[in-house]
Design a protein around this motif. Structure first.
Motif, PDB file in Angstrom:
ATOM      1  N   SER A 199     -31.512  39.794  23.737  1.00  0.00           N
ATOM      2  CA  SER A 199     -30.940  39.068  24.884  1.00  0.00           C
ATOM      3  C   SER A 199     -31.570  37.678  25.003  1.00  0.00           C
ATOM      4  O   SER A 199     -32.762  37.487  24.738  1.00  0.00           O
ATOM      5  CB  SER A 199     -31.168  39.839  26.183  1.00  0.00           C
ATOM      6  OG  SER A 199     -30.494  41.061  26.161  1.00  0.00           O
ATOM      7  N   ASN A 200     -30.784  36.723  25.417  1.00  0.00           N
ATOM      8  CA  ASN A 200     -31.282  35.357  25.600  1.00  0.00           C
ATOM      9  C   ASN A 200     -32.049  35.232  26.917  1.00  0.00           C
ATOM     10  O   ASN A 200     -31.650  35.798  27.944  1.00  0.00           O
ATOM     11  CB  ASN A 200     -30.120  34.362  25.601  1.00  0.00           C
ATOM     12  CG  ASN A 200     -29.466  34.248  24.242  1.00  0.00           C
ATOM     13  OD1 ASN A 200     -30.144  34.106  23.227  1.00  0.00           O
ATOM     14  ND2 ASN A 200     -28.146  34.326  24.207  1.00  0.00           N
ATOM     15  N   ILE A 201     -33.145  34.482  26.872  1.00  0.00           N
ATOM     16  CA  ILE A 201     -33.947  34.260  28.087  1.00  0.00           C
ATOM     17  C   ILE A 201     -34.398  32.795  28.131  1.00  0.00           C
ATOM     18  O   ILE A 201     -34.327  32.063  27.149  1.00  0.00           O
ATOM     19  CB  ILE A 201     -35.171  35.209  28.144  1.00  0.00           C
ATOM     20  CG1 ILE A 201     -36.076  34.997  26.912  1.00  0.00           C
ATOM     21  CG2 ILE A 201     -34.750  36.642  28.244  1.00  0.00           C
ATOM     22  CD1 ILE A 201     -37.301  34.202  27.174  1.00  0.00           C
ATOM     23  N   ALA A 202     -34.865  32.369  29.312  1.00  0.00           N
ATOM     24  CA  ALA A 202     -35.390  31.012  29.487  1.00  0.00           C
ATOM     25  C   ALA A 202     -36.670  31.076  30.319  1.00  0.00           C
ATOM     26  O   ALA A 202     -36.786  31.895  31.231  1.00  0.00           O
ATOM     27  CB  ALA A 202     -34.369  30.114  30.174  1.00  0.00           C
ATOM     28  N   ILE A 203     -37.633  30.211  29.986  1.00  0.00           N
ATOM     29  CA  ILE A 203     -38.910  30.139  30.706  1.00  0.00           C
ATOM     30  C   ILE A 203     -39.060  28.739  31.286  1.00  0.00           C
ATOM     31  O   ILE A 203     -38.818  27.746  30.594  1.00  0.00           O
ATOM     32  CB  ILE A 203     -40.104  30.437  29.767  1.00  0.00           C
ATOM     33  CG1 ILE A 203     -39.988  31.844  29.186  1.00  0.00           C
ATOM     34  CG2 ILE A 203     -41.431  30.269  30.504  1.00  0.00           C
ATOM     35  CD1 ILE A 203     -41.065  32.161  28.151  1.00  0.00           C
ATOM     36  N   ILE A 207     -29.802  35.099  31.204  1.00  0.00           N
ATOM     37  CA  ILE A 207     -28.777  34.053  31.108  1.00  0.00           C
ATOM     38  C   ILE A 207     -27.862  33.990  32.331  1.00  0.00           C
ATOM     39  O   ILE A 207     -27.040  33.087  32.441  1.00  0.00           O
ATOM     40  CB  ILE A 207     -27.929  34.220  29.832  1.00  0.00           C
ATOM     41  CG1 ILE A 207     -27.341  35.625  29.752  1.00  0.00           C
ATOM     42  CG2 ILE A 207     -28.743  33.889  28.601  1.00  0.00           C
ATOM     43  CD1 ILE A 207     -26.388  35.807  28.593  1.00  0.00           C
ATOM     44  N   ASP A 208     -27.988  34.949  33.263  1.00  0.00           N
ATOM     45  CA  ASP A 208     -27.235  34.823  34.513  1.00  0.00           C
ATOM     46  C   ASP A 208     -28.056  34.124  35.594  1.00  0.00           C
ATOM     47  O   ASP A 208     -27.622  33.986  36.735  1.00  0.00           O
ATOM     48  CB  ASP A 208     -26.746  36.188  34.998  1.00  0.00           C
ATOM     49  CG  ASP A 208     -27.885  37.127  35.370  1.00  0.00           C
ATOM     50  OD1 ASP A 208     -29.069  36.730  35.247  1.00  0.00           O
ATOM     51  OD2 ASP A 208     -27.592  38.278  35.766  1.00  0.00           O
ATOM     52  N   GLY A 209     -29.283  33.666  35.232  1.00  0.00           N
ATOM     53  CA  GLY A 209     -30.127  32.931  36.167  1.00  0.00           C
ATOM     54  C   GLY A 209     -30.993  33.787  37.052  1.00  0.00           C
ATOM     55  O   GLY A 209     -31.695  33.259  37.911  1.00  0.00           O
ATOM     56  N   SER A 210     -30.984  35.106  36.864  1.00  0.00           N
ATOM     57  CA  SER A 210     -31.839  35.977  37.679  1.00  0.00           C
ATOM     58  C   SER A 210     -33.192  36.151  36.994  1.00  0.00           C
ATOM     59  O   SER A 210     -33.321  35.997  35.773  1.00  0.00           O
ATOM     60  CB  SER A 210     -31.176  37.338  37.897  1.00  0.00           C
ATOM     61  OG  SER A 210     -30.941  37.990  36.660  1.00  0.00           O
ATOM     62  N   LEU A 211     -34.221  36.448  37.802  1.00  0.00           N
ATOM     63  CA  LEU A 211     -35.581  36.596  37.292  1.00  0.00           C
ATOM     64  C   LEU A 211     -35.702  37.905  36.519  1.00  0.00           C
ATOM     65  O   LEU A 211     -35.523  38.983  37.077  1.00  0.00           O
ATOM     66  CB  LEU A 211     -36.591  36.569  38.437  1.00  0.00           C
ATOM     67  CG  LEU A 211     -38.057  36.580  38.018  1.00  0.00           C
ATOM     68  CD1 LEU A 211     -38.480  35.194  37.535  1.00  0.00           C
ATOM     69  CD2 LEU A 211     -38.949  37.038  39.171  1.00  0.00           C
TER      70      LEU A 211
END
Length: 542
Positions: free
Chosen positions: A391-395, A446-450
């Motif tokens: 799954s894609n994630i962002a930090i 990727i939906d912007g949730s933590l």
């Protein structure tokens, strides 16, 4: 016979004039190539009384070679012929005693003449403003100085823009206004001023730049050896004390040499200078988010910077970070004596309370901070989804603290493993880039949730060319992340309110009937929505 002598005399005069013109032409060529000694050799001894251009380049060349008296003489010739640049330079010479004795009356006279020229006007007005600022020949008037700087700044003159920033910062000739001051510093920087951005960032709590300001106002120079006096920055005790105090207040890790400089400045300053520096410091504190606490210039801050990290608001009152960010010791028994957050988008600091936190029995590197003031911010949405490999994630966090930039940075990657360090089911592993200072960073799906909170990573062993171990750093491409499911249990234990991505009625209805209601967001959309919640944290020990 007389006619023959007359003709010979005329020919001699023509040849002589022609020779002078050749010398002037060669002098111009030398000047364009910065060969100032050749300029002087060609022009010295010539009658330049009626030649503005030749007088100017001779004066300029003498000035560059530090022949200040000769430079002044030729600038005066040029000025009396009506050349505005020369008039301004004559004014400067009289104002500063360069090649001639100081004479403020003459300086004022020549600046007034020079300001009538459109191109020279900003320089002359800025000099006149400085005379009003300090009361040289004219009656001291901050209002007159402000008016002159405003007029000089109309066409983007960097020194005038910088001076207006100073006047807004200090409340001279206009009400004090830090926001306006910063606006003018940015404009001055955009127009080429070499110190304006440093001052703006120093005002917003950059310790390194504050130290730079302190040393420049003490010696006129910094470690780069640039002469800042030449761009209009004068040695000034009030300024030096003010900036040294900010360094000490924010960090207090000054070495003995810097402490001695600060102490000498303080001990040698008059009471009036100390009072001005203290008032400026108090105003800075109030505009930087700190509470008034009766601290004076001679009070040594009891706090030393221990480390930095990242934290983020979970709601309008509470922040999440790592335990190792909020604690001083490796055993997590001693919390920071003072912990401060920095909001880069507003340029202010926030102070937090150490909460009497309850921790889950199975250790997770997460902790709570409580803001002393509630902020108007949207709550962070916690993810209720399962963690899936790939799954894609962002930090979003502060890698390397403030060293790289005071603003948060976003990196992206994938979930490398659904299980964390030593197969911990409360964690997952990601390949998103992170560095020291990123500890406590929020991690988003990727939906912007933590989806979790970053807490660390394995060491990357450094080796020399022969394969021998030379040290280690944190591996920037392997990140350990504590899952949102653990964070929710932690928040529940501490009775902290939060929202999840299925909290709304319609979201729950759609999820119940099997419809995924979440939308995929771009990295820029996630950043826009979440970056204002992230804070650079500084932990202090007393």
């Amino acid at each position: 016979m007389q006619n023959i002598f007359f003709i010979l005399f005329i020919l001699f005069k023509i040849n002589f004039a022609f020779a002078d013109l050749l010398k002037i032409e060669k002098a111009n060529e030398a000047f364009n190539n910065n060969n100032y000694e050749d300029v002087i050799n060609y022009l010295s001894g010539l009658d330049l009384e009626g030649n503005v251009d030749a007088s100017y380049i001779l004066a300029y060349s003498n000035y560059e070679l530090e022949n200040y008296e000769d430079a002044f003489k030729n600038y005066l010739i040029c000025a009396e012929l009506g050349e505005a640049y020369c008039q301004n330079n004559v004014g400067y010479a009289y104002d500063n005693g360069v090649g001639v004795e100081i004479n403020y009356k003459e300086a004022y006279y020549w600046f007034e003449k020079a300001k009538l020229d459109y191109n020279v006007k900003p320089y002359a007005l800025t000099s006149l403003a400085a005379m009003y600022l300090e009361g040289r020949y004219v009656n001291q008037s901050y209002i007159k100085a402000f008016e002159h700087y405003e007029e000089a700044a109309e066409n983007g003159f960097d020194r005038a823009l910088y001076a207006l920033g100073l006047m807004y910062e200090k409340g001279e000739g206009t009400p004090r206004n830090y926001n306006k001051a910063k606006e003018y510093y940015l404009k001055a920087h955009e127009n080429g001023h070499e110190l304006a951005l440093d001052r703006k960032e120093a005002l917003e709590g950059d310790v390194e730049r504050s130290l730079k300001m302190a040393l420049i106002y003490t010696y006129g120079k910094y470690i780069d050896e640039k002469d800042y006096i030449s761009i209009g920055i004068s040695i000034e005790e009030t300024e030096a004390l003010f900036w040294f105090k900010i360094v000490e207040f924010l960090n207090n890790n000054m070495g003995d040499d810097l402490k001695n400089i600060f102490n000498d400045l303080y001990n040698n300053a008059s009471n009036n200078i100390r009072e001005k520096a203290f008032n400026n410091f108090e105003f800075w504190k109030k505009n930087s988010g700190f509470e008034y606490n009766n601290e004076t210039l001679d009070d040594i801050s009891p706090f030393l910077l221990a480390h930095t990290g990242t934290g983020f608001y979970i709601n309008s009152e509470y922040l999440l970070t790592n335990k190792h960010v909020s604690h001083i010791d490796d055993g997590y028994t001693v919390k920071c004596d003072k912990i401060v957050g920095y909001d880069p988008y507003n340029g202010i600091f926030e102070t937090y309370e150490n909460v009497e936190t309850k921790y889950l029995p199975n250790f997770g590197d997460v902790d709570l901070l409580k803001a002393t003031k509630k902020i108007d911010i949207f709550e962070t949405i916690l993810s209720n989804k399962d963690i899936n490999m790939g799954s894609n994630i962002a930090i979003i966090g502060f890698p390397t603290g403030r060293e790289m930039s005071k603003y948060p940075k976003i990196t992206s990657g994938i979930v490398s493993s659904e299980y964390g360090h030593k197969d911990n089911p409360s964690e997952f592993i990601s390949d998103a880039t992170s560095y020291g200072g990123s500890s406590g960073s929020p991690v988003y799906s990727i939906d912007g949730s933590l989806i979790g909170i970053l807490w660390g990573g394995p060491p990357l062993i450094l080796r020399d060319i022969e394969g021998r171990e030379t040290g280690s750093i944190a591996d920037p491409n392997i990140s350990y992340v504590l899952k949102s499911s653990y964070i929710k249990d932690f928040l529940d234990l501490n009775n902290i309110s939060y929202k999840t991505n299925d909290s709304t009625f319609w979201t729950m209805v759609l999820n119940y009937i099997g419809i995924n209601s979440s939308d995929e967001l771009s990295l820029s959309e996630i950043s826009s929505k979440e970056k204002n919640k992230v804070r650079l944290l500084s932990c202090f020990a007393s």
